[in-house]
Design a protein around this motif. Structure first.
Motif, PDB file in Angstrom:
ATOM      1  N   PRO A 155      18.882  -6.658 -11.347  1.00 43.02           N
ATOM      2  CA  PRO A 155      20.244  -6.429 -10.833  1.00 43.02           C
ATOM      3  C   PRO A 155      20.461  -5.003 -10.355  1.00 43.02           C
ATOM      4  N   VAL A 156      19.695  -4.072 -10.892  1.00 40.37           N
ATOM      5  CA  VAL A 156      19.807  -2.673 -10.490  1.00 40.37           C
ATOM      6  C   VAL A 156      19.462  -2.515  -9.007  1.00 40.37           C
ATOM      7  N   ALA A 157      18.405  -3.206  -8.552  1.00 40.88           N
ATOM      8  CA  ALA A 157      17.987  -3.106  -7.148  1.00 40.88           C
ATOM      9  C   ALA A 157      19.094  -3.585  -6.220  1.00 40.88           C
ATOM     10  N   TRP A 158      19.731  -4.687  -6.599  1.00 47.46           N
ATOM     11  CA  TRP A 158      20.827  -5.213  -5.780  1.00 47.46           C
ATOM     12  C   TRP A 158      22.026  -4.271  -5.807  1.00 47.46           C
ATOM     13  N   ALA A 159      22.375  -3.745  -6.983  1.00 42.01           N
ATOM     14  CA  ALA A 159      23.533  -2.860  -7.116  1.00 42.01           C
ATOM     15  C   ALA A 159      23.332  -1.560  -6.330  1.00 42.01           C
ATOM     16  N   VAL A 160      22.136  -1.009  -6.385  1.00 40.32           N
ATOM     17  CA  VAL A 160      21.843   0.222  -5.644  1.00 40.32           C
ATOM     18  C   VAL A 160      21.980  -0.010  -4.143  1.00 40.32           C
ATOM     19  N   ARG A 212       0.836  -1.210   0.000  1.00 40.09           N
ATOM     20  CA  ARG A 212       0.000   0.000   0.000  1.00 40.09           C
ATOM     21  C   ARG A 212       0.866   1.254   0.000  1.00 40.09           C
ATOM     22  N   VAL A 213       1.898   1.244   0.829  1.00 37.05           N
ATOM     23  CA  VAL A 213       2.777   2.412   0.914  1.00 37.05           C
ATOM     24  C   VAL A 213       3.526   2.632  -0.394  1.00 37.05           C
ATOM     25  N   GLU A 214       4.102   1.571  -0.951  1.00 36.82           N
ATOM     26  CA  GLU A 214       4.878   1.707  -2.184  1.00 36.82           C
ATOM     27  C   GLU A 214       3.986   2.061  -3.366  1.00 36.82           C
ATOM     28  N   THR A 215       2.765   1.559  -3.368  1.00 34.92           N
ATOM     29  CA  THR A 215       1.823   1.920  -4.436  1.00 34.92           C
ATOM     30  C   THR A 215       1.466   3.395  -4.355  1.00 34.92           C
ATOM     31  N   LEU A 233      14.609  -1.080 -21.535  1.00 33.14           N
ATOM     32  CA  LEU A 233      15.549  -1.492 -20.489  1.00 33.14           C
ATOM     33  C   LEU A 233      16.095  -0.284 -19.736  1.00 33.14           C
ATOM     34  N   LEU A 234      16.487   0.738 -20.486  1.00 35.09           N
ATOM     35  CA  LEU A 234      17.078   1.921 -19.857  1.00 35.09           C
ATOM     36  C   LEU A 234      16.071   2.635 -18.966  1.00 35.09           C
ATOM     37  N   ALA A 235      14.872   2.874 -19.485  1.00 36.96           N
ATOM     38  CA  ALA A 235      13.857   3.598 -18.724  1.00 36.96           C
ATOM     39  C   ALA A 235      13.417   2.821 -17.482  1.00 36.96           C
ATOM     40  N   LEU A 236      13.182   1.522 -17.647  1.00 40.39           N
ATOM     41  CA  LEU A 236      12.737   0.702 -16.521  1.00 40.39           C
ATOM     42  C   LEU A 236      13.840   0.561 -15.475  1.00 40.39           C
ATOM     43  N   GLY A 237      15.091   0.477 -15.935  1.00 41.72           N
ATOM     44  CA  GLY A 237      16.203   0.376 -15.002  1.00 41.72           C
ATOM     45  C   GLY A 237      16.392   1.634 -14.185  1.00 41.72           C
ATOM     46  N   VAL A 238      16.267   2.783 -14.846  1.00 40.19           N
ATOM     47  CA  VAL A 238      16.395   4.062 -14.132  1.00 40.19           C
ATOM     48  C   VAL A 238      15.259   4.212 -13.120  1.00 40.19           C
ATOM     49  N   ALA A 239      14.052   3.796 -13.517  1.00 39.87           N
ATOM     50  CA  ALA A 239      12.904   3.887 -12.611  1.00 39.87           C
ATOM     51  C   ALA A 239      13.105   3.012 -11.372  1.00 39.87           C
ATOM     52  N   LEU A 240      13.613   1.794 -11.563  1.00 46.98           N
ATOM     53  CA  LEU A 240      13.857   0.902 -10.423  1.00 46.98           C
ATOM     54  C   LEU A 240      14.989   1.436  -9.559  1.00 46.98           C
ATOM     55  N   SER A 241      15.994   2.016 -10.190  1.00 45.38           N
ATOM     56  CA  SER A 241      17.098   2.621  -9.430  1.00 45.38           C
ATOM     57  C   SER A 241      16.566   3.720  -8.525  1.00 45.38           C
ATOM     58  N   TRP A 242      15.648   4.516  -9.040  1.00 48.30           N
ATOM     59  CA  TRP A 242      15.057   5.581  -8.223  1.00 48.30           C
ATOM     60  C   TRP A 242      14.204   4.994  -7.108  1.00 48.30           C
ATOM     61  N   SER A 243      13.390   3.976  -7.427  1.00 45.91           N
ATOM     62  CA  SER A 243      12.485   3.395  -6.437  1.00 45.91           C
ATOM     63  C   SER A 243      13.239   2.837  -5.235  1.00 45.91           C
ATOM     64  N   VAL A 244      14.336   2.124  -5.513  1.00 43.10           N
ATOM     65  CA  VAL A 244      15.112   1.518  -4.429  1.00 43.10           C
ATOM     66  C   VAL A 244      16.091   2.534  -3.828  1.00 43.10           C
ATOM     67  N   GLY A 245      16.707   3.329  -4.670  1.00 39.76           N
ATOM     68  CA  GLY A 245      17.751   4.226  -4.195  1.00 39.76           C
ATOM     69  C   GLY A 245      17.279   5.499  -3.535  1.00 39.76           C
ATOM     70  N   ARG A 246      16.005   5.846  -3.683  1.00 35.30           N
ATOM     71  CA  ARG A 246      15.511   7.087  -3.099  1.00 35.30           C
ATOM     72  C   ARG A 246      15.632   7.076  -1.576  1.00 35.30           C
ATOM     73  N   GLU A 247      15.562   5.881  -0.986  1.00 35.21           N
ATOM     74  CA  GLU A 247      15.693   5.794   0.475  1.00 35.21           C
ATOM     75  C   GLU A 247      17.095   6.235   0.920  1.00 35.21           C
ATOM     76  N   LYS A 307       8.661  -3.045  -3.208  1.00 36.58           N
ATOM     77  CA  LYS A 307       9.166  -2.154  -4.256  1.00 36.58           C
ATOM     78  C   LYS A 307       9.285  -2.895  -5.591  1.00 36.58           C
ATOM     79  N   LEU A 308       9.791  -4.111  -5.541  1.00 40.76           N
ATOM     80  CA  LEU A 308       9.962  -4.897  -6.763  1.00 40.76           C
ATOM     81  C   LEU A 308       8.605  -5.284  -7.369  1.00 40.76           C
ATOM     82  N   ILE A 309       7.651  -5.643  -6.521  1.00 40.14           N
ATOM     83  CA  ILE A 309       6.320  -6.019  -7.008  1.00 40.14           C
ATOM     84  C   ILE A 309       5.626  -4.828  -7.663  1.00 40.14           C
TER      85      ILE A 309
END
Length: 253
Positions: free
Chosen positions: A171-176, A9-12, A79-93, A116-118
């Motif tokens: 892999p972006v989520a893990w790398a971040v 709920r929070v991530e949505t 790939l680029l757009a989705l990767g950047v979006a996931l990087s922001w989602s995980v890395g914003r914290e 976050k991944l879901i």
């Protein structure tokens, strides 16, 4: 399951209120549609430079060329757009300094990153449907007529390509998480895109998981079902690694 539902709920809520995701959606969908329609029009007009860039696709016509061009553009841009979006989602914290506050929550950190991944994959499904609908509308409006069965299947594969691409950027989520930086995630996704492009240009086969969905979307005959199933190893491995990395986070690092 209650902690996961709460985290979802929070991530949505964050995703729906996110300017980054809205902008990424518009840039990805608008960019793919604009480039596809422009290159299709230029090829139909006999532009030699565009025809040379298209290579084998230049010999195609109508919806077949239109969908092939869109798949090629989406393979890299998605790939680029989705990767950047996931990087922001995980890395914003880490970027916003809110990670320390997560340690005080009753929800486990691995549950938070799982949410976050879901949400990331769910967002990609919405983007996939929107992109296919936009391409369909523009294709009809540009005079290609109503798509036949092959064109409809090609648009469906394009939607699947977007969703698979959202899994391939795990892999972006893990790398971040390991690097504690948004820039690390961006660097990783750029590396993934470069590797995929090299494999595709070099005529690589579908055994390269990161390139298999793109090759399949452009021509299903080039990728076997077994090669496509192998793609699942990427989100599984890096999803587990991301959960473990978040579970082991420490405040003093």
């Amino acid at each position: 399951m209650r902690p996961l539902r709460a985290a979802l709920r929070v991530e949505t809520t964050k995703a729906l209120a996110s300017t980054v995701l809205r902008a990424t959606t518009m840039i990805l969908v608008g960019g793919v549609v604009l480039l596809t329609s422009t290159m299709t029009w230029a090829a139909a007009a006999g532009n030699e430079q565009v025809l040379a860039q298209l290579g084998p696709l230049a010999d195609l016509v109508g919806w077949e060329r239109y969908t092939a061009i869109s798949a090629q553009i989406t393979a890299a841009g998605g790939l680029l757009a989705l990767g950047v979006a996931l990087s922001w989602s995980v890395g914003r914290e880490f970027a916003d300094g809110t990670m320390s506050g997560l340690f005080a929550l009753p929800v486990a950190r691995r549950t938070i990153v799982a949410a976050k991944l879901i949400v990331h994959v769910a967002w990609s499904v919405c983007v996939a449907v929107l992109l296919a609908m936009a391409l369909l509308a523009v294709g009809i409006a540009s005079g290609l007529g109503m798509p036949d069965g092959d064109a409809t299947q090609a648009l469906a594969r394009l939607s699947v390509l977007v969703v698979l691409s959202s899994l391939l950027v795990f892999p972006v989520a893990w790398a971040v998480t390991v690097g504690r930086s948004l820039l690390v995630g961006v660097a990783v996704v750029v590396g993934i895109v470069v590797v995929c492009q090299v494999v595709v240009v070099a005529g690589g086969d579908g055994w390269m998981p990161f390139a298999a969905p793109a090759l399949w979307a452009m021509d299903p005959a080039d990728v076997s079902p077994g090669q496509l199933v192998l793609v699942a190893a990427v989100p599984v491995v890096f999803g587990v690694l991301s959960l473990q990395a978040w579970n082991r986070l420490e405040l003093d690092r």
